[in-house]
Write a protein that holds these residues in place. Structure first.
Motif, PDB file in Angstrom:
ATOM      1  N   GLY A 171       0.830  -1.213   0.000  1.00 20.67           N
ATOM      2  CA  GLY A 171       0.000   0.000   0.000  1.00 20.67           C
ATOM      3  C   GLY A 171       0.857   1.252   0.000  1.00 20.67           C
ATOM      4  O   GLY A 171       0.536   2.242   0.658  1.00 20.67           O
ATOM      5  N   ARG A 221       0.648   5.702  -1.849  1.00 18.27           N
ATOM      6  CA  ARG A 221       0.185   6.974  -1.254  1.00 18.27           C
ATOM      7  C   ARG A 221       0.024   6.824   0.256  1.00 18.27           C
ATOM      8  O   ARG A 221       0.262   5.738   0.804  1.00 18.27           O
ATOM      9  CB  ARG A 221      -1.126   7.425  -1.906  1.00 18.27           C
ATOM     10  N   GLY A 222      -0.399   7.903   0.907  1.00 22.84           N
ATOM     11  CA  GLY A 222      -0.716   7.871   2.333  1.00 22.84           C
ATOM     12  C   GLY A 222       0.465   7.471   3.205  1.00 22.84           C
ATOM     13  O   GLY A 222       1.631   7.787   2.909  1.00 22.84           O
ATOM     14  N   ILE A 223       0.153   6.771   4.283  1.00 22.99           N
ATOM     15  CA  ILE A 223       1.183   6.369   5.250  1.00 22.99           C
ATOM     16  C   ILE A 223       2.228   5.485   4.563  1.00 22.99           C
ATOM     17  O   ILE A 223       3.429   5.638   4.792  1.00 22.99           O
ATOM     18  CB  ILE A 223       0.521   5.630   6.443  1.00 22.99           C
ATOM     19  N   LEU A 241       4.406  -2.409  -3.248  1.00 18.83           N
ATOM     20  CA  LEU A 241       3.326  -3.325  -3.646  1.00 18.83           C
ATOM     21  C   LEU A 241       2.005  -2.604  -3.433  1.00 18.83           C
ATOM     22  O   LEU A 241       1.750  -2.106  -2.319  1.00 18.83           O
ATOM     23  CB  LEU A 241       3.347  -4.593  -2.783  1.00 18.83           C
ATOM     24  N   ASP A 242       1.191  -2.537  -4.462  1.00 19.36           N
ATOM     25  CA  ASP A 242      -0.059  -1.790  -4.322  1.00 19.36           C
ATOM     26  C   ASP A 242      -1.059  -2.242  -5.375  1.00 19.36           C
ATOM     27  O   ASP A 242      -0.663  -2.747  -6.422  1.00 19.36           O
ATOM     28  CB  ASP A 242       0.216  -0.275  -4.466  1.00 19.36           C
ATOM     29  N   ASP A 267      -2.460  -7.357  -5.200  1.00 22.83           N
ATOM     30  CA  ASP A 267      -3.520  -7.338  -4.199  1.00 22.83           C
ATOM     31  C   ASP A 267      -3.080  -8.284  -3.082  1.00 22.83           C
ATOM     32  O   ASP A 267      -3.019  -9.498  -3.289  1.00 22.83           O
ATOM     33  CB  ASP A 267      -4.827  -7.815  -4.841  1.00 22.83           C
ATOM     34  N   ALA A 276      -0.851  -2.021   3.776  1.00 19.74           N
ATOM     35  CA  ALA A 276      -2.072  -1.927   2.954  1.00 19.74           C
ATOM     36  C   ALA A 276      -3.304  -2.151   3.820  1.00 19.74           C
ATOM     37  O   ALA A 276      -3.342  -3.080   4.632  1.00 19.74           O
ATOM     38  CB  ALA A 276      -2.031  -2.962   1.832  1.00 19.74           C
ATOM     39  N   GLY A 277      -4.297  -1.298   3.652  1.00 19.94           N
ATOM     40  CA  GLY A 277      -5.512  -1.449   4.451  1.00 19.94           C
ATOM     41  C   GLY A 277      -6.670  -0.699   3.830  1.00 19.94           C
ATOM     42  O   GLY A 277      -6.473   0.256   3.069  1.00 19.94           O
ATOM     43  N   VAL A 334       0.963  -2.716  10.296  1.00 20.99           N
ATOM     44  CA  VAL A 334       0.207  -1.511  10.664  1.00 20.99           C
ATOM     45  C   VAL A 334      -1.173  -1.933  11.173  1.00 20.99           C
ATOM     46  O   VAL A 334      -2.018  -2.400  10.408  1.00 20.99           O
ATOM     47  CB  VAL A 334       0.106  -0.534   9.481  1.00 20.99           C
ATOM     48  N   TYR A 353     -13.361  -3.456  10.675  1.00 20.41           N
ATOM     49  CA  TYR A 353     -12.016  -2.865  10.681  1.00 20.41           C
ATOM     50  C   TYR A 353     -11.307  -3.141  12.022  1.00 20.41           C
ATOM     51  O   TYR A 353     -10.140  -3.549  12.050  1.00 20.41           O
ATOM     52  CB  TYR A 353     -12.149  -1.369  10.428  1.00 20.41           C
ATOM     53  N   TYR A 391      -5.633   8.867  14.851  1.00 19.19           N
ATOM     54  CA  TYR A 391      -6.248   9.628  13.760  1.00 19.19           C
ATOM     55  C   TYR A 391      -5.130  10.318  12.977  1.00 19.19           C
ATOM     56  O   TYR A 391      -4.532  11.280  13.443  1.00 19.19           O
ATOM     57  CB  TYR A 391      -7.230  10.640  14.358  1.00 19.19           C
ATOM     58  N   MET A 435      -7.642   8.387   3.666  1.00 22.13           N
ATOM     59  CA  MET A 435      -8.568   7.494   4.381  1.00 22.13           C
ATOM     60  C   MET A 435      -9.418   8.279   5.382  1.00 22.13           C
ATOM     61  O   MET A 435     -10.627   8.084   5.470  1.00 22.13           O
ATOM     62  CB  MET A 435      -7.771   6.393   5.100  1.00 22.13           C
TER      63      MET A 435
HETATM   64  P1  NAP Z   1      -4.848   5.119   2.284  1.00 21.34           P
HETATM   65  O1  NAP Z   1      -4.464   6.546   2.124  1.00 21.34           O
HETATM   66  O2  NAP Z   1      -6.228   4.692   1.941  1.00 21.34           O
HETATM   67  O3  NAP Z   1      -3.781   4.209   1.515  1.00 21.34           O
HETATM   68  C1  NAP Z   1      -3.909   2.803   1.543  1.00 21.34           C
HETATM   69  C2  NAP Z   1      -3.051   2.234   0.440  1.00 21.34           C
HETATM   70  O4  NAP Z   1      -3.226   0.786   0.460  1.00 21.34           O
HETATM   71  C3  NAP Z   1      -3.497   2.706  -0.940  1.00 21.34           C
HETATM   72  O5  NAP Z   1      -2.358   2.934  -1.750  1.00 21.34           O
HETATM   73  C4  NAP Z   1      -4.313   1.530  -1.445  1.00 21.34           C
HETATM   74  O6  NAP Z   1      -4.367   1.428  -2.868  1.00 21.34           O
HETATM   75  C5  NAP Z   1      -3.533   0.373  -0.872  1.00 21.34           C
HETATM   76  N1  NAP Z   1      -4.309  -0.861  -0.857  1.00 21.34           N
HETATM   77  C6  NAP Z   1      -5.626  -1.002  -0.553  1.00 21.34           C
HETATM   78  N2  NAP Z   1      -5.996  -2.290  -0.679  1.00 21.34           N
HETATM   79  C7  NAP Z   1      -4.884  -2.979  -1.074  1.00 21.34           C
HETATM   80  C8  NAP Z   1      -4.647  -4.333  -1.376  1.00 21.34           C
HETATM   81  N3  NAP Z   1      -5.616  -5.250  -1.337  1.00 21.34           N
HETATM   82  N4  NAP Z   1      -3.389  -4.704  -1.758  1.00 21.34           N
HETATM   83  C9  NAP Z   1      -2.395  -3.782  -1.843  1.00 21.34           C
HETATM   84  N5  NAP Z   1      -2.581  -2.480  -1.573  1.00 21.34           N
HETATM   85  C10 NAP Z   1      -3.812  -2.070  -1.189  1.00 21.34           C
HETATM   86  O7  NAP Z   1      -4.654   4.663   3.812  1.00 21.34           O
HETATM   87  P2  NAP Z   1      -3.698   5.240   4.966  1.00 21.34           P
HETATM   88  O8  NAP Z   1      -4.480   6.194   5.767  1.00 21.34           O
HETATM   89  O9  NAP Z   1      -2.390   5.630   4.408  1.00 21.34           O
HETATM   90  O10 NAP Z   1      -3.550   3.915   5.852  1.00 21.34           O
HETATM   91  C11 NAP Z   1      -2.438   3.043   5.735  1.00 21.34           C
HETATM   92  C12 NAP Z   1      -2.574   1.988   6.827  1.00 21.34           C
HETATM   93  O11 NAP Z   1      -2.665   2.620   8.108  1.00 21.34           O
HETATM   94  C13 NAP Z   1      -3.828   1.130   6.694  1.00 21.34           C
HETATM   95  O12 NAP Z   1      -3.541  -0.202   7.078  1.00 21.34           O
HETATM   96  C14 NAP Z   1      -4.774   1.757   7.686  1.00 21.34           C
HETATM   97  O13 NAP Z   1      -5.743   0.855   8.132  1.00 21.34           O
HETATM   98  C15 NAP Z   1      -3.814   2.153   8.772  1.00 21.34           C
HETATM   99  N6  NAP Z   1      -4.315   3.206   9.663  1.00 21.34           N
HETATM  100  C16 NAP Z   1      -4.603   4.437   9.174  1.00 21.34           C
HETATM  101  C17 NAP Z   1      -5.086   5.403  10.054  1.00 21.34           C
HETATM  102  C18 NAP Z   1      -5.417   6.800   9.600  1.00 21.34           C
HETATM  103  O14 NAP Z   1      -5.908   7.574  10.439  1.00 21.34           O
HETATM  104  N7  NAP Z   1      -5.179   7.168   8.347  1.00 21.34           N
HETATM  105  C19 NAP Z   1      -5.266   5.098  11.408  1.00 21.34           C
HETATM  106  C20 NAP Z   1      -4.957   3.827  11.858  1.00 21.34           C
HETATM  107  C21 NAP Z   1      -4.478   2.885  10.975  1.00 21.34           C
HETATM  108  P3  NAP Z   1      -5.467   2.316  -3.699  1.00 21.34           P
HETATM  109  O15 NAP Z   1      -4.884   3.678  -3.762  1.00 21.34           O
HETATM  110  O16 NAP Z   1      -5.530   1.691  -5.049  1.00 21.34           O
HETATM  111  O17 NAP Z   1      -6.733   2.216  -2.946  1.00 21.34           O
END
Ligand code: NAP
Length: 249
Positions: free
Chosen positions: A14, A17-19, A37-38, A65, A93-94, A142, A157, A189, A194
């Motif tokens: 994942g 983008r993002g984290i 990997l994404d 995936d 990834a999440g 994560v 979740y 948060y 996301m």
């Molecule tokens: P995000 O911005 O939605 O980014 C998630 C990334 O994972 C995206 O690049 C997405 O691809 C990819 N992904 C989704 N499904 C996948 C799969 N089946 N196989 C491979 N890649 C996949 O999320 P984020 O906020 O950065 O979160 C990253 C992690 O931190 C997640 O595990 C999330 O649960 C965890 N987390 C986040 C928060 C928060 O506040 N943001 C808090 C606690 C935990 P696409 O772009 O194609 O969708």
């Protein structure tokens, strides 16, 4: 804080983008080569690869995936061939499909468990023998604070992220004698796409509940992950580090 990851290969799921992207670039800034990997588009994956390469390390993008057991095995094998091995695995990834249980469908439950929990298992399963033989390595998963506390509207979740903690501690016990550490971070948060999808009202409620009264950044999470991947964290395994401004203490 800077670390020496030169000559090491990190797989970050994942990571387009993002984290995940911030984790990948933080490890790269400290010298690690990066396998991204994404499931994102080829265009986004290649853009992330180019940005990581600008940091002076090798980077490749693999469309994968993580919930697909066979595909993730194929990709792990390719990464090992392309990079000559894997030293660090970050299971980031999440997805979310937030609804109160009354409205939560079986598909919403299954998809979140499949990506967040089974995806983490798949990646660990396929790298397990490699790490065992190497007698060294770092795995960071994560999770989320809601995996520790639960949250209304996030039964799927929260279950997936609590499961990630269980996997982390179990595999940490299995691999401790092999020099491989397995830890988790539990973000609160964090401001990414996301959480941007949440309503202003929910964002405000979250912020008020955080003792530090502000959301975290992807860099806050990446800093904790980079530490857990470093030599400095060699005696830490089976740990869950909250990165949440005090939200879940
Ligand atoms: P995000 O911005 O939605 O980014 C998630 C990334 O994972 C995206 O690049 C997405 O691809 C990819 N992904 C989704 N499904 C996948 C799969 N089946 N196989 C491979 N890649 C996949 O999320 P984020 O906020 O950065 O979160 C990253 C992690 O931190 C997640 O595990 C999330 O649960 C965890 N987390 C986040 C928060 C928060 O506040 N943001 C808090 C606690 C935990 P696409 O772009 O194609 O969708």
């Amino acid at each position: 804080m800077s670390y020496d990851f030169k000559g090491k290969t990190a797989v970050v799921t994942g990571a387009s983008r993002g984290i995940g992207f911030t984790v990948a670039s933080t490890l790269a800034k400290n010298g690690a080569d990066i396998a991204i990997l994404d499931v994102c588009s080829e265009e986004l994956g290649l853009a992330a690869k180019a940005q990581i390469e600008e940091l002076g390390v090798k980077a490749e993008f693999y469309s994968c995936d993580v919930s697909d057991f066979e595909k993730s095995k194929e990709i792990v094998d390719r990464v090992i061939e392309d990079f000559g091995g894997i030293d660090i695995l970050v299971n980031n990834a999440g997805i979310v499909r937030d609804k109160l249980v009354i409205k939560l469908s079986e598909a919403d439950f299954d998809s979140v468990i499949n990506v967040n929990l089974k995806g983490t298992f798949n990646m660990i399963k396929h790298t397990y023998t490699h790490f065992m033989k190497k007698r060294a390595g770092r795995i960071v998963n994560v999770s989320s604070v809601v995996g520790l506390t639960g949250n209304a509207g996030q039964a799927n979740y929260s279950a997936s992220k609590a499961g990630v903690v269980g996997v982390t501690k179990s595999v940490a016990k299995e691999l401790a004698g092999r020099g491989v550490t397995v830890n988790a971070v539990a973000p609160g948060y964090i401001m990414t796409d996301m959480t941007n999808a949440l309503s202003d009202k929910v964002k405000e409620q979250f912020t008020q509940a955080i003792p530090m009264r502000k959301g975290g950044t992807p860099q806050d999470v990446a800093n904790a992950i980079a530490f857990l991947c470093s030599d400095e964290a060699a005696y830490i395994t089976g740990e869950v580090i909250r990165v949440d401004g005090g939200l879940a203490m």
